[in-house]
Design a protein around this motif. Sequence first.
Motif, PDB file in Angstrom:
ATOM      1  N   VAL A  44       0.842  -1.203   0.000  1.00  0.00           N
ATOM      2  CA  VAL A  44       0.000   0.000   0.000  1.00  0.00           C
ATOM      3  C   VAL A  44       0.875   1.250   0.000  1.00  0.00           C
ATOM      4  O   VAL A  44       0.698   2.162  -0.810  1.00  0.00           O
ATOM      5  N   ASN A  48       1.654   3.973  -3.277  1.00  0.00           N
ATOM      6  CA  ASN A  48       1.374   5.402  -3.173  1.00  0.00           C
ATOM      7  C   ASN A  48       2.634   6.246  -3.342  1.00  0.00           C
ATOM      8  O   ASN A  48       2.664   7.168  -4.152  1.00  0.00           O
ATOM      9  N   ILE A  85      -2.543   5.602   6.084  1.00  0.00           N
ATOM     10  CA  ILE A  85      -1.273   6.077   5.537  1.00  0.00           C
ATOM     11  C   ILE A  85      -1.007   7.447   6.143  1.00  0.00           C
ATOM     12  O   ILE A  85      -1.842   8.343   6.013  1.00  0.00           O
ATOM     13  N   TYR A  87       1.751  10.415   5.941  1.00  0.00           N
ATOM     14  CA  TYR A  87       2.947  10.957   5.306  1.00  0.00           C
ATOM     15  C   TYR A  87       3.723  11.808   6.284  1.00  0.00           C
ATOM     16  O   TYR A  87       3.133  12.526   7.098  1.00  0.00           O
ATOM     17  N   ALA A 106      -0.951  13.678  -3.611  1.00  0.00           N
ATOM     18  CA  ALA A 106      -1.110  12.505  -2.743  1.00  0.00           C
ATOM     19  C   ALA A 106      -2.575  12.070  -2.679  1.00  0.00           C
ATOM     20  O   ALA A 106      -2.872  10.871  -2.724  1.00  0.00           O
ATOM     21  N   HIS A 110      -3.903   8.483  -4.162  1.00  0.00           N
ATOM     22  CA  HIS A 110      -4.622   7.570  -3.270  1.00  0.00           C
ATOM     23  C   HIS A 110      -6.001   7.221  -3.824  1.00  0.00           C
ATOM     24  O   HIS A 110      -6.407   6.062  -3.831  1.00  0.00           O
ATOM     25  N   CYS A 114      -3.393   4.428  -7.259  1.00  0.00           N
ATOM     26  CA  CYS A 114      -2.700   3.349  -6.556  1.00  0.00           C
ATOM     27  C   CYS A 114      -3.499   2.051  -6.698  1.00  0.00           C
ATOM     28  O   CYS A 114      -4.557   1.886  -6.088  1.00  0.00           O
ATOM     29  N   SER A 117      -4.111   0.166  -3.171  1.00  0.00           N
ATOM     30  CA  SER A 117      -5.158   0.774  -2.336  1.00  0.00           C
ATOM     31  C   SER A 117      -6.535   0.592  -2.952  1.00  0.00           C
ATOM     32  O   SER A 117      -7.502   0.245  -2.262  1.00  0.00           O
ATOM     33  N   ASN A 118      -6.637   0.832  -4.247  1.00  0.00           N
ATOM     34  CA  ASN A 118      -7.931   0.690  -4.921  1.00  0.00           C
ATOM     35  C   ASN A 118      -8.436  -0.747  -4.862  1.00  0.00           C
ATOM     36  O   ASN A 118      -9.631  -0.993  -4.685  1.00  0.00           O
TER      37      ASN A 118
END
Length: 132
Positions: A44, A48, A85, A87, A106, A110, A114, A117-118
């Motif tokens: 993940v 990203n 997540i 950062y 970002a 997301h 990504c 994640s999706n």
Amino acid sequence: MASVNVERTDDGFVARNARGATVQIGSSDTEGVFTPVELLLAAVGGCNIVTVEPLTAKRGHRMARLQMTVQADKAASNILGPVTITYEVELPEGDEKAEEVFRNVAARVHANYCTVSNTLQKGVPVHLAFED
């Protein structure tokens, strides 16, 4: 198609891709290895960050430091709860637009780009197959 080979070795378990890269896999009490859950979280985060970094740099806003923590608690003994997540970013000195650009990139990565994640958010089936 994405594919990795995972096998038991004399030293535990190893995942290997077609390019020859390997990752040691083991339990949480084994030093120097990733657990399967940690690999999922790394996937993940990796998905990203390897997309966010070049897109912000391409827009002229390369972060002085870019790192993240990806975490999830277990919702049950065999199910993770929500993945978070976080950062940790050091903005480039004197770049007043860097934070805005970073946050926008970002968020778009997301939400839209990504794959890992999706896929988790969609909840795709995992099938079991056996070779003859």
